[in-house]
Design a protein around this motif. Structure first.
Motif, PDB file in Angstrom:
ATOM      1  N   ARG A   9       0.579   4.053  -2.850  1.00 18.31           N
ATOM      2  CA  ARG A   9       0.247   5.450  -2.558  1.00 18.31           C
ATOM      3  C   ARG A   9       1.271   6.394  -3.185  1.00 18.31           C
ATOM      4  N   LYS A  53       0.817  -1.215   0.000  1.00 18.46           N
ATOM      5  CA  LYS A  53       0.000   0.000   0.000  1.00 18.46           C
ATOM      6  C   LYS A  53       0.851   1.266   0.000  1.00 18.46           C
ATOM      7  N   SER A  54       1.983   1.254   0.724  1.00 19.46           N
ATOM      8  CA  SER A  54       2.815   2.456   0.778  1.00 19.46           C
ATOM      9  C   SER A  54       3.433   2.757  -0.590  1.00 19.46           C
TER      10      SER A  54
END
Length: 425
Positions: free
Chosen positions: A172, A168-169
């Motif tokens: 993003r 997810k990081s």
């Protein structure tokens, strides 16, 4: 996270380099282009400015691009369009059908130096990524060069969504560089928002593949006569089948054969490397069969096989047009399914399994038009098939109902390009 991604990708690249080198020597696989060396005609196009770079992975995405490319040229004919593809078959298909594209290249390996060189050469005003082609360095380098970066016909499958959540990081960080997300459905929009896209950059524009079906000129290249089949035969075409489905199809076909002795099964596995496995299964089940290529070469065709195996690439869509009934595979097993519109556009009624996640909207449209039924086992397959085969409806009427239903879901290309052009001013 970009550093971690680049380190892993660099290691994988050097491990794969001997294989890539051999492919570069013995085949036309675009190795030099993938490493950033673009041919002179492409470099010349880029010198004129006003360039749009579209990236689509393979054949499936390429087939949806016709309306998008035509819309770009209609709204602003001054733009030059370069299309990159990951696969050779995708590039070959694009060169064949997309007449309004000005240049075709293989997509660069997503290494920072390679992508930066390609971006510097092309200097695109706009980068359009199709469906799920979220390549971190391609996106970052294009944005840093001043391009408007957009995702068109965006979708996030349940399987991909789970993978993205693990990173997810990184997601993003990557999505921060994208200016606009044109997503197929509200569910796709929610998923990409969850993995890091800003809500004010997301719009829902529908599925480009619906209007692509109306854009394509569907013609029945094949006839029963051309396939050396009797006009009295009725045809059940099972397309893009996967392991675990053929057993259900054959059991269902055996029961249907009792009601319709003149019913022939045309079986088209998704991957041709499985042909021998298919033949072994047919032998075990005591079905007579022959490959299409061998059938056409036979001098004596007095004995009609029960199963005709489609053993060539790129012909399934046209063979669907001959069917009295079609089954679209990858859907009785949890693989997301294939496009049920392919047979339906010819007025052929369609069956598919419960695992149709990749084409849920298309499936719902066909069910609403009474042109398709979802089945989950042999009994439901047989029951639904009998209803369609007993109906003997006019395929032209059914085809018109399907086209009308598809038209109600068009507009994706125009809506997407208008919004992108607003950002590019």
């Amino acid at each position: 996270m970009y550093l971690f991604y680049n380190i892993v990708l660099t290691i994988l690249f050097f491990l794969a380099f001997p294989y890539l080198f051999i492919r570069g020597i013995f085949g036309r696989h675009g190795v030099l282009q993938r490493l950033g060396k673009l041919p002179q005609p492409i470099r010349h196009l880029a010198q004129n400015g006003n360039l749009i770079w579209i990236h689509a992975a393979s054949v499936g995405e390429v087939k949806a691009l016709g309306p998008l490319v035509d819309t770009i040229k209609f709204l602003n004919p001054n733009y030059k369009i370069i299309l990159s593809n990951t696969t050779r078959t995708g590039k070959n298909q694009a060169e064949k059908i997309l007449k309004n594209v000005d240049g075709f290249i293989f997509a660069p390996v997503d290494l920072p130096g390679v992508v930066q060189h390609v971006v510097k050469t092309l200097n695109p005003k706009i980068l359009i990524l199709i469906e799920t082609e979220l390549w971190p360095n391609m996106i970052r380098k294009a944005k840093e060069s001043g391009s408007v970066v957009s995702l068109v016909n965006g979708r996030i499958s349940p399987r991909s969504y789970k993978r993205y959540l693990y990173f997810k990081s990184l997601c993003r960080a990557v999505l921060e560089y994208v200016d606009l997300f044109c997503m197929q459905t509200e569910e796709d929009a929610n998923r990409i928002k969850t993995i890091g896209a800003k809500p004010d950059k997301i719009i829902i524009t529908g599925n480009l593949k619906f209007e692509a079906f109306l854009w394509q000129k569907f013609q029945k290249r094949f006839t029963k006569e051309g396939l050396k089949l009797s006009p009295d035969l009725r045809l059940l075409v099972a397309g893009s089948t996967r392991p675990g489905e053929e057993e259900i199809i054959l059991e269902s076909y055996q029961k249907l054969k009792e009601k319709f002795p003149n019913l022939l099964l045309i079986l088209a596995p998704r991957h041709l490397k499985r042909l021998r496995n298919i033949e072994e299964l047919l032998s075990q089940r005591r079905f007579s069969y022959v490959r299409k290529s061998k059938w056409l070469k036979k001098s004596d065709r007095s004995r009609i096989p029960q199963v005709l195996i489609l053993d060539s690439m790129g012909e399934l869509a046209e063979v669907y047009g001959l069917a009295d009934l079609a089954f679209v595979g990858g859907s009785l097993v949890p693989l997301g399914g294939h496009n049920p519109l392919e047979p339906a556009i010819f007025g052929v009624p369609v069956l598919f399994g419960p695992h149709i996640e990749h084409y849920r909207k298309a499936a719902d449209i066909l069910i609403g038009a009474q042109a398709a039924v979802q089945v989950k086992n042999c009994q439901e397959f047989v029951d639904s098939a009998l209803k369609f085969l007993n109906n003997n409806g006019d395929p032209n009427i059914l085809a018109q109902k399907v086209k009308t239903a598809i038209q109600a879901n068009c507009g994706t290309a125009q809506n997407s390009i208008i919004e992108i052009f607003k950002l590019a001013k």
